[in-house]
Write a protein that holds these residues in place. Structure first.
Motif, PDB file in Angstrom:
ATOM      1  N   ARG A   1      -3.982   3.713   0.406  1.00  0.00           N
ATOM      2  CA  ARG A   1      -4.449   3.002  -1.008  1.00  0.00           C
ATOM      3  C   ARG A   1      -3.700   1.983  -1.844  1.00  0.00           C
TER       4      ARG A   1
ATOM      5  N   VAL B   1      -8.535   3.363  -8.190  1.00  0.00           N
ATOM      6  CA  VAL B   1      -7.865   4.096  -6.616  1.00  0.00           C
ATOM      7  C   VAL B   1      -8.806   3.206  -5.977  1.00  0.00           C
TER       8      VAL B   1
ATOM      9  N   CYS C   1       0.773  -1.200   0.418  1.00  0.00           N
ATOM     10  CA  CYS C   1       0.236  -0.723  -0.474  1.00  0.00           C
ATOM     11  C   CYS C   1       0.769   1.371  -0.045  1.00  0.00           C
TER      12      CYS C   1
ATOM     13  N   GLU D   1      -8.567   2.962  -1.958  1.00  0.00           N
ATOM     14  CA  GLU D   1      -8.390   3.191  -0.240  1.00  0.00           C
ATOM     15  C   GLU D   1      -8.878   3.135   0.838  1.00  0.00           C
TER      16      GLU D   1
END
Length: 407
Positions: free
Chosen positions: A363, A384, A350, A386
């Motif tokens: 993320r 994307v 991450c 998260e």
């Protein structure tokens, strides 16, 4: 500030589909806006005050057969897509391949995709929703899927730019972030084994169109190479980046430009265009200057000069310099690097975006079905993902410097 086509008096004409039309150059010759006094198939009726040619059409430079009276290409011109000549396999065949995930390894398709090159200073574009525009004004940094301006310059209306949207939202106005690439190493092409997780994500776990794994945008008509920021990381915002709007008539309206020393956006748009910001949540069209504040940033540029380290800014195409309020202190740095933070959570690599009360905002660097299921990460835009993680569960937490070539 607005770029408004003025078909009359420019002297520029373009041959398209066997006919010569007065035209206006877009993005230094990457595309053209063609005009006609009479109705022509494929042209739209868009009358404008002072123009005698109410019919118009946007076309990419690869669609025209000749340009008459245009300026010669500049050194900043990006290389177009190149296709090997073949008697039986033309554009239609190539476009068909680009839309088939199973064709990702096709040699012809790979050769064409490899011809789309980013260099230092290449103008990049990311299409935004109104919500995302508000986020960037408040301090978001470039990240995720993006495109070379050269490849998308002919898409100038909200319907045309819909193919580049990454969050599924729409509207009567299209917004975009435009900036110059600092270095090609900041970008990846979403093809190959490292990105198979993106291709495998089911519709319930993603926003926007699927990732085909061919390196091209899913589209019925466009052949557009796509890029992602490396590891989906935020990139430092270069000086003079711009937030722009495209209303239905295809005009380009520069809303804000990025002022690096203030870490904020300077309003450029005049009163006649401020209605374009009416749909942007929490953004006042009358505010002159929008500072991004001193909130922690997920990445920033650092530079060295002598034995000291400074925060730096990319001022392209000139290179890197010290980030300073006074002109005398804005001297070039001797070396520069992008500083960011890596970590691992539940075995998933991450990026650390920020830290609050013992929790880390993460993320995913390599999103895929397994990584999303393991972390419970939510999709915020195409590619994307998260999630929040307890700081005590995160391992391999480290600050990483990715050096740029010598400034």
């Amino acid at each position: 500030m607005t770029v408004t086509p003025q078909a009359s008096g420019t002297g520029l004409h373009v041959t398209y589909d066997g006919r010569v039309h007065p035209a206006e150059e877009i993005a230094r010759g990457a595309a053209y806006e063609l005009f006609s006094a009479d109705e022509v198939p494929g042209f739209e009726w868009t009358p404008r005050p002072g123009l005698a040619h109410p019919w118009r059409k946007f076309v990419h430079v690869t669609e025209v057969s000749a340009v008459h009276g245009g300026a010669p290409p500049t050194d900043e011109a990006d290389a177009p897509l190149l296709m090997p000549v073949h008697r039986e396999r033309g554009w239609s065949y190539l476009h068909q391949l680009s839309q088939q995930p199973a064709a990702a390894g096709d040699p012809t398709l790979a050769a064409v995709r490899a011809s789309a090159v980013i260099r230092s200073g290449t103008r990049m574009v990311k299409v935004l929703s109104a919500r995302q525009l508000a986020g960037y004004v408040r301090g978001w940094l470039p990240h995720g899927f993006c495109y070379r301006e050269h490849d998308v310059a002919h898409l100038r209306t909200p319907p045309g730019m819909a193919v580049l949207r990454g969050d599924g939202e729409g509207g009567d106005v299209a917004f975009a972030l435009r900036w110059r690439a600092i270095d090609p190493a900041d970008y990846e092409v979403p093809v190959g084994p490292a990105h198979q997780g993106l291709v495998a994500l089911p519709p319930r776990d993603r926003l926007g169109p699927p990732v085909l794994g061919t390196g091209f945008v899913p589209s019925n008509a466009q052949l557009i190479p796509e890029f992602i920021t490396r590891d989906f990381a935020d990139l430092p915002m270069p000086a003079n980046a711009a937030l722009v709007a495209y209303p239905a008539d295809g005009a380009e309206v520069v809303l804000y430009t990025y002022q690096a020393e203030q870490r904020g956006w300077l309003r450029m748009v005049g009163p006649q265009w401020r209605h374009l910001l009416a749909a942007v949540p929490g953004l006042s069209p009358d505010q002159e200057y929008m500072p991004t504040g001193d909130a922690p940033r997920s990445t920033h540029l650092v530079g060295t000069y002598g034995d000291s380290e400074y925060e730096a800014v990319a001022d392209l195409p000139g290179g890197f310099r010290v980030l300073a309020m006074t002109r005398a202190a804005r001297y070039p740095v001797e070396a520069a690097a992008r500083r960011l933070r890596h970590a691992t959570w539940r075995g998933v690599p991450c990026l650390v975006l920020r830290e609050e009360s013992g929790w880390l905002r993460l993320r995913l660097r390599r999103p895929g079905p397994d990584a999303v299921a393991t972390t419970g990460a939510q999709c915020h835009e195409r590619g994307v993902y998260e999630a929040w993680a307890p700081g005590t569960e995160v391992t391999d937490d480290q600050v990483v410097d990715l050096p740029y070539p010598r400034a």
